[in-house]
Design an enzyme around this catalytic site. Structure first.
Site, short mmCIF file in Angstrom:
data_model
loop_
_atom_site.label_atom_id
_atom_site.label_comp_id
_atom_site.label_asym_id
_atom_site.label_seq_id
_atom_site.Cartn_x
_atom_site.Cartn_y
_atom_site.Cartn_z
CG ASP A 53 -6.84 15.70 -13.63
OD1 ASP A 53 -7.56 15.57 -14.63
OD2 ASP A 53 -7.26 16.07 -12.52
CD GLU A 72 -7.49 18.11 -18.12
OE1 GLU A 72 -8.68 17.99 -18.43
OE2 GLU A 72 -7.11 18.10 -16.94
C1 BGC Z 1 -10.48 15.32 -15.59
C2 BGC Z 1 -11.89 15.23 -15.13
C3 BGC Z 1 -11.91 15.45 -13.63
C4 BGC Z 1 -11.19 16.76 -13.25
C5 BGC Z 1 -10.87 16.80 -11.80
C6 BGC Z 1 -10.21 16.79 -15.31
O1 BGC Z 1 -9.50 17.48 -16.09
O2 BGC Z 1 -10.28 14.99 -16.93
O3 BGC Z 1 -12.49 14.03 -15.50
O4 BGC Z 1 -13.22 15.53 -13.19
O5 BGC Z 1 -9.99 16.89 -13.94
O6 BGC Z 1 -9.82 15.95 -11.49
#
Ligand code: BGC
Ligand code: MG
Length: 541
Positions: free
Chosen positions: A209, A261
């Site tokens: 993440d 990500e």
């Molecule tokens: C996740 C989100 C989340 C955020 C904070 C993002 O990239 O996919 O759903 O709210 O990170 O953790």
């Protein structure tokens, strides 16, 4: 090394919304186990399971209080072990969500940091700074939170703490999600250990993440517009963290992996998937391209080229739990601009039939391009976006944190319908689900589509089956073939076999090349490819 992940198809399970086993209206791990036959029938290689760790659920699990345990809402560690075992027995790999940028404010470390006071080693695990103004009564800088509002929250000093200006902590997201200090070696070591904890339990990998944002400019300078400064240098400190992680992955047997990500540009993204860093990265450029041949082609070329320079495969993805569903987006054909917390599409502008046709067409493009694919649960059912949830039903913290100006991401997180009738359409035994399901949701149910040749579900199943059989699909180099501007036409050559992929975004039908139509998203019996449709055609080499 097999490097199974290079051309794997991943299925994203948003745990709350996939399947509920215990009747509380919230999906859970035993629900995923109950759904494994279905997952297997799709023909995917792996699951990505959104966060199910101990969490107060302020951001639906992206606020982790204990990285080594499962939240009782979703089950137990034993359920996770069982899920891993049962998935592996079916040849399906399991990847988990890994949330390193921030913890929950209920995490033991954060509670200790608040209690220990200024200047303590406990505060060094997070980003505490003195406030500005005479007594520190103003936030340390002007950075804004991604969810809206300020990114600093003030803490009271414990009794007996040394005198000094008030202290504030930094949070890129909600105040309940304090950011960790990744320049502190203790933080790196702790997360290496968390990775080991799950790899030891047999998990095959992770989705990481907010991967690119771990390091902030330590001077916290004020900026125009309040955007945070996140250093992007390809040799920056953040890459050292991923090199450390890579060593942990490589110390395990079984080809474990991670997907990054980051919404950065293709070159920056490629920097995270160099041979000694992580394995895959989401292709957000492709997510945002819209149903537009020019934008799609640019996204394909640029991501393939950037990744080729570092020897990494590309991923193909249109949907996830942060983005309005593509059926809704493609109904307008527009690009998705801005961050992953977009405004919703207006329900009035939605043309369901057109959105579905285009999403079908995109499915065949996704599954033909070389590399890994991510499918978000419900995408294979053609679920539309639900833009008309009553305000009282909204759950995403974005709604409140944005001062009720952004309705947030609930629109793409509605529970999946399994049966055409019954309370909550087979999702749960309860009629009340954590987000309400539209009354006509049964139309999209698994049972309504199963065995129905013209359904989205059977299109996905056929495409996935064919992708397994034909080495050109998902594996061959892309060669563009001359075509009108609004038509994508590409050729995939492999082992004496050639498949052409055509996607028609123009308003009129276009001729199909001579050859055998393997699969089409619409009726091609007239010998041409209709508007908003795609086809796979086996052609002479
Ligand atoms: C996740 C989100 C989340 C955020 C904070 C993002 O990239 O996919 O759903 O709210 O990170 O953790
Ligand atoms: Mg449940």
């Amino acid at each position: 090394m097999t490097q199974w992940w290079r051309d794997a198809v991943f299925y994203q399970v948003y745990v709350r919304s996939f399947r509920d086993s215990d009747g509380d209206g919230v999906g859970d791990l035993r629900g995923i186990i109950d759904g494994l036959d279905y997952v297997q029938s799709l023909g995917v290689d792996a699951l990505w399971i959104s966060p199910c760790f101990t969490s107060p659920q302020v951001d639906h699990g992206y606020d982790v209080a204990d990285y080594r345990d499962i939240d009782p809402l979703f089950g137990s560690l034993a359920d996770m072990d069982d899920l891993v075992a049962q998935a592996h027995r079916r040849g399906i790999r399991i990847t988990l969500d890994f949330v390193p940028n921030h913890t929950s404010d209920r995490h033991r470390w954060f509670q200790q940091a608040v209690a220990a006071g200024r200047g303590s080693a406990e505060r060094e695990r997070y980003l505490f700074r003195d406030g500005r103004g005479e007594r520190g009564e103003l936030p340390p800088n002007n950075w804004m939170s991604v969810f809206g509002g300020h990114s600093w929250t003030r803490v009271p000093e414990p009794e007996g703490a040394p005198d000094g200006p008030a202290q504030w902590y930094y949070h890129l997201f909600a105040a309940e999600q304090p950011d960790l200090n990744w320049r502190n070696p203790e933080v790196v070591a702790e997360f290496e250990d968390v990775i080991r904890f799950w790899l030891d339990r047999g998990v095959d990998g992770f989705r990481i993440d907010v991967s690119d944002a771990l390091m902030k400019d330590p001077d916290f300078p004020d900026t125009d517009g309040g955007w945070p400064v996140i250093p992007k240098h390809p040799d920056g400190e953040v890459h050292e963290v991923y090199r450390r992680f890579r060593k942990v992955f490589d110390s395990y047997l079984g080809d474990r992996m991670a997907v990054i990500e980051t919404g950065a540009d293709d070159e920056t993204v490629a920097g995270f998937i160099r041979p000694d860093e992580m394995h895959l990265a989401f292709n957000f450029r492709f997510v945002k391209a819209g149903f537009d041949a020019g934008h799609l082609r640019e996204a394909i070329d640029s991501s393939l080229a950037a990744n080729a320079r570092v020897g990494a495969p590309t991923t193909w993805v249109t949907d996830n739990h942060d983005t309005p569903r593509s059926v809704g987006r493609y109904s307008q054909g527009t690009q998705l601009l801005g961050s992953y917390v977009p405004a919703t599409t207006a329900a009035a502008d939605f043309d369901e039939a057109r959105g579905l046709q285009r999403a079908r067409a995109m499915a065949l493009l996704l599954l033909a391009l070389p590399g890994a694919v991510y499918i978000y649960n419900g995408q294979e059912l053609g679920l539309p976006n639900v833009d008309d949830l009553p305000e009282s039903a909204l759950q995403d913290p974005v709604w409140e944190k944005s001062g009720r100006t952004n309705r947030g991401r609930d629109n793409c997180r509605i529970p999946m319908p399994w049966t055409a009738a019954g309370p909550s359409f087979g999702f749960s035994t309860a009629a009340q689900t954590w987000l309400p399901m539209p009354a006509d949701w049964g139309r999209f149910a698994v049972s309504a589509q199963e065995g129905e040749p013209s359904s989205m579900l059977e299109l996905y199943r056929s495409a996935l089956r064919m992708r397994r059989l034909l080495p050109a699909l998902g594996r061959a180099n892309v060669e563009w073939v001359d075509s009108p501007e609004a038509v994508l036409r590409l050729r995939l050559n492999s082992d004496g076999e050639a498949v052409e992929v055509l996607l028609n975004t123009s308003p009129a039908p276009v001729p199909l090349p001579a050859g055998r139509v393997l699969l089409a998203s619409a009726d091609v019996s007239a010998g041409s490819l209709p508007s908003d449709a795609s086809a796979w055609v086996q052609v002479a080499q």
